[in-house]
Design an enzyme around this catalytic site. Structure first.
Site, short mmCIF file in Angstrom:
data_model
loop_
_atom_site.label_atom_id
_atom_site.label_comp_id
_atom_site.label_asym_id
_atom_site.label_seq_id
_atom_site.Cartn_x
_atom_site.Cartn_y
_atom_site.Cartn_z
N SER A 26 -15.79 -9.48 4.83
CA SER A 26 -15.02 -10.67 4.45
C SER A 26 -15.67 -11.99 4.89
O SER A 26 -15.73 -12.94 4.09
CB SER A 26 -13.59 -10.58 4.97
OG SER A 26 -12.95 -9.46 4.40
N THR A 71 -6.85 -6.63 8.62
CA THR A 71 -7.29 -5.27 8.32
C THR A 71 -6.79 -4.33 9.40
O THR A 71 -5.99 -4.73 10.26
CB THR A 71 -8.83 -5.24 8.10
OG1 THR A 71 -9.20 -3.95 7.64
CG2 THR A 71 -9.60 -5.58 9.36
N LYS A 75 -2.00 -4.31 9.74
CA LYS A 75 -1.31 -4.80 8.53
C LYS A 75 0.22 -4.73 8.64
O LYS A 75 0.92 -5.63 8.19
CB LYS A 75 -1.78 -4.02 7.29
CG LYS A 75 -3.22 -4.38 6.89
CD LYS A 75 -3.63 -3.65 5.62
CE LYS A 75 -5.04 -4.07 5.21
NZ LYS A 75 -5.47 -3.41 3.96
N ASN A 96 -2.16 -8.18 4.04
CA ASN A 96 -3.61 -8.33 4.22
C ASN A 96 -4.05 -9.79 4.13
O ASN A 96 -5.21 -10.09 4.39
CB ASN A 96 -4.41 -7.46 3.22
CG ASN A 96 -4.55 -8.11 1.86
OD1 ASN A 96 -3.68 -8.88 1.45
ND2 ASN A 96 -5.63 -7.80 1.17
N ASP A 111 -4.26 -6.47 -2.04
CA ASP A 111 -4.89 -5.20 -2.44
C ASP A 111 -4.29 -4.70 -3.76
O ASP A 111 -5.01 -4.19 -4.62
CB ASP A 111 -4.67 -4.12 -1.36
CG ASP A 111 -5.53 -4.37 -0.13
OD1 ASP A 111 -6.64 -4.91 -0.27
OD2 ASP A 111 -5.09 -4.01 0.98
N ALA A 137 -2.78 9.14 0.80
CA ALA A 137 -1.46 8.49 0.76
C ALA A 137 -1.38 7.39 1.81
O ALA A 137 -0.29 6.95 2.19
CB ALA A 137 -0.37 9.53 1.00
N GLY A 138 -2.54 6.92 2.28
CA GLY A 138 -2.57 5.87 3.32
C GLY A 138 -2.40 4.48 2.72
O GLY A 138 -1.91 4.33 1.59
N GLY A 139 -2.83 3.47 3.46
CA GLY A 139 -2.61 2.07 3.05
C GLY A 139 -3.22 1.76 1.70
O GLY A 139 -2.57 1.14 0.84
N TYR A 225 -17.14 1.96 -0.57
CA TYR A 225 -18.25 1.14 -1.07
C TYR A 225 -19.49 1.25 -0.17
O TYR A 225 -20.52 0.65 -0.44
CB TYR A 225 -17.85 -0.33 -1.26
CG TYR A 225 -17.12 -0.92 -0.08
CD1 TYR A 225 -17.79 -1.45 1.00
CD2 TYR A 225 -15.73 -0.94 -0.07
CE1 TYR A 225 -17.11 -1.99 2.07
CE2 TYR A 225 -15.03 -1.47 0.99
CZ TYR A 225 -15.73 -1.99 2.06
OH TYR A 225 -15.04 -2.52 3.12
N GLY A 246 -16.02 1.24 -4.74
CA GLY A 246 -14.92 0.42 -4.24
C GLY A 246 -15.17 -1.07 -4.14
O GLY A 246 -14.27 -1.82 -3.76
P1 NDP Z 1 -5.67 5.27 5.87
O1 NDP Z 1 -6.13 5.79 7.19
O2 NDP Z 1 -4.46 4.44 5.79
O3 NDP Z 1 -5.44 6.54 4.88
C1 NDP Z 1 -6.40 7.55 4.74
C2 NDP Z 1 -5.86 8.64 3.82
O4 NDP Z 1 -6.89 9.62 3.67
C3 NDP Z 1 -4.64 9.35 4.38
O5 NDP Z 1 -3.81 9.78 3.33
C4 NDP Z 1 -5.29 10.56 5.09
O6 NDP Z 1 -4.45 11.68 5.17
C5 NDP Z 1 -6.40 10.88 4.12
N1 NDP Z 1 -7.47 11.61 4.80
C6 NDP Z 1 -8.24 11.18 5.82
N2 NDP Z 1 -9.14 12.13 6.18
C7 NDP Z 1 -8.89 13.19 5.36
C8 NDP Z 1 -9.48 14.48 5.23
N3 NDP Z 1 -10.49 14.87 6.02
N4 NDP Z 1 -8.98 15.33 4.30
C9 NDP Z 1 -7.97 14.96 3.50
N5 NDP Z 1 -7.37 13.73 3.56
C10 NDP Z 1 -7.84 12.87 4.48
O7 NDP Z 1 -6.93 4.52 5.26
P2 NDP Z 1 -6.95 3.47 4.06
O8 NDP Z 1 -5.94 3.89 3.07
O9 NDP Z 1 -6.91 2.10 4.58
O10 NDP Z 1 -8.43 3.68 3.50
C11 NDP Z 1 -8.77 4.86 2.77
C12 NDP Z 1 -10.19 4.69 2.21
O11 NDP Z 1 -10.22 3.63 1.25
C13 NDP Z 1 -11.20 4.32 3.30
O12 NDP Z 1 -12.37 5.03 3.05
C14 NDP Z 1 -11.44 2.84 3.09
O13 NDP Z 1 -12.75 2.47 3.43
C15 NDP Z 1 -11.21 2.68 1.60
N6 NDP Z 1 -10.68 1.37 1.28
C16 NDP Z 1 -11.32 0.63 0.31
C17 NDP Z 1 -10.82 -0.59 -0.06
C18 NDP Z 1 -11.52 -1.37 -1.12
O14 NDP Z 1 -11.16 -2.54 -1.33
N7 NDP Z 1 -12.48 -0.80 -1.80
C19 NDP Z 1 -9.60 -1.16 0.54
C20 NDP Z 1 -9.02 -0.30 1.55
C21 NDP Z 1 -9.56 0.91 1.89
P3 NDP Z 1 -3.64 12.02 6.54
O15 NDP Z 1 -2.41 11.15 6.51
O16 NDP Z 1 -3.30 13.48 6.40
O17 NDP Z 1 -4.56 11.73 7.68
#
Ligand code: NDP
Length: 283
Positions: A26, A71, A75, A96, A111, A137-139, A225, A246
């Site tokens: 950023s 970030t 958040k 964000n 986002d 299912a994360g952020g 990315y 990404g």
């Molecule tokens: P979070 O930690 O909030 O969520 C990660 C998700 O991935 C959760 O659902 C987690 O499941 C799952 N996960 C993690 N490790 C594993 C695994 N080994 N096997 C299966 N599922 C897994 O992260 P974010 O949502 O913030 O980010 C996710 C990805 O997206 C990152 O790689 C990040 O770099 C990328 N990103 C890209 C953006 C862009 O603008 N291009 C913006 C934001 C993020 P569980 O709950 O079971 O751990």
């Protein structure tokens, strides 16, 4: 490093709150945009330890910051420290982008509209009536799912290793008409979709994802990315899909934040070139 030397006492200040923030693109993206438009603004990294988000928000006000990006891991804590929230930030319980205006602070989530702009402008994809398979299912997954549901996607299938982890995603989409289902990773291969999104870190260290059948009409978006190419992207291209990494979503969320702060259209080509140059220096 041309830009910082032009900063004077009238400069407007922005930053990114996170932990860690060392690898954030950023500052590079926004300072390149300020330089291109000859704006007397500066964007700095703001490392804030976990649990200190509300103190950091008070600090932004006290120090006369115009706003900030937020970030991991702040958040949700920042959302709780805002005077007002945009509808997306409220639904996602995640901010964000902070805008400091007079004595109040407003929280936004760029986002969600950033992902939608990326889909429409870069990928030429209209989610209306289309199906999506979303890994994670994360952020990031929640932000993408909200964008798809708002754009009248027919169905979103969430692939999660823990079905319980999808509850906040279901809550974020409450009241929207899109059908939502959760499946485990080993069921993904039997769930083809028009759009496939990887919102997990899988691929960062060379991991593969279990993919359904793809066609030349399938759009595959890997939110990673860095690295620039993952096994998912290579496999999906080999099977005929249209594939994006990404960077597009990252740039569009940045452009929307820039527009909220400055009121000016973001020079997205300049921002993109700065991000690509910074990433290529890392590899
Ligand atoms: P979070 O930690 O909030 O969520 C990660 C998700 O991935 C959760 O659902 C987690 O499941 C799952 N996960 C993690 N490790 C594993 C695994 N080994 N096997 C299966 N599922 C897994 O992260 P974010 O949502 O913030 O980010 C996710 C990805 O997206 C990152 O790689 C990040 O770099 C990328 N990103 C890209 C953006 C862009 O603008 N291009 C913006 C934001 C993020 P569980 O709950 O079971 O751990």
């Amino acid at each position: 490093m041309e830009h910082p030397s032009r900063i004077d006492g009238a400069a407007r200040t922005l930053g990114i709150i996170g932990w860690p923030v060392r690898h954030s693109l950023s500052p590079t993206i926004h300072n390149a945009a300020f330089a291109a438009l000859a704006l007397n603004w500066v964007f700095v990294p703001l490392p804030v330890a976990p649990g200190e988000a509300s103190i950091a928000v008070a600090g932004l006000r006290a120090l006369g910051f115009a706003g900030a990006n937020v970030t991991m891991p702040h958040k949700t804590d920042v959302a709780a420290a805002m005077d007002s929230l945009s509808d997306d930030a409220h639904r996602l319980d995640a901010v964000n982008t902070i805008v400091v205006g007079g004595s109040s602070v407003s929280g936004y989530n760029t986002d969600t509209p950033g992902f939608e702009r990326f889909l429409r402008q870069d990928a030429g994809f209209d989610p209306a009536g289309r199906t999506a398979l979303l890994y994670g299912a994360g952020g990031a997954a929640r932000a993408c799912a909200l964008a798809l549901a708002r754009a009248a996607s027919a169905r979103i299938t969430v692939v999660a290793r823990d079905p319980g982890s999808t509850r906040p995603l279901h809550e974020a989409l409450e009241g929207l008409a899109t059908e939502l289902e959760t499946i485990p990773f080993d069921a993904a291969q039997s769930h083809p979709a028009d759009l496939i999104v990887n919102a997990t870190p899988l691929g960062m260290d060379g991991e593969e994802l279990p993919l359904p059948a793809l066609s030349d009409g399938t759009l595959v978006v890997d939110l990673l990315y860095h690295p620039a190419v993952t096994p998912l992207q290579t496999t999906a291209r080999e099977r005929g899909a249209t594939v994006f990494g990404g960077l597009g979503m990252l740039l569009h969320q940045a452009a929307l934040s820039f527009e909220l702060w400055t009121g000016q259209q973001a020079p997205i080509d300049v921002m993109s070139a700065a991000a690509v140059a910074a990433l290529s220096e890392r590899t």
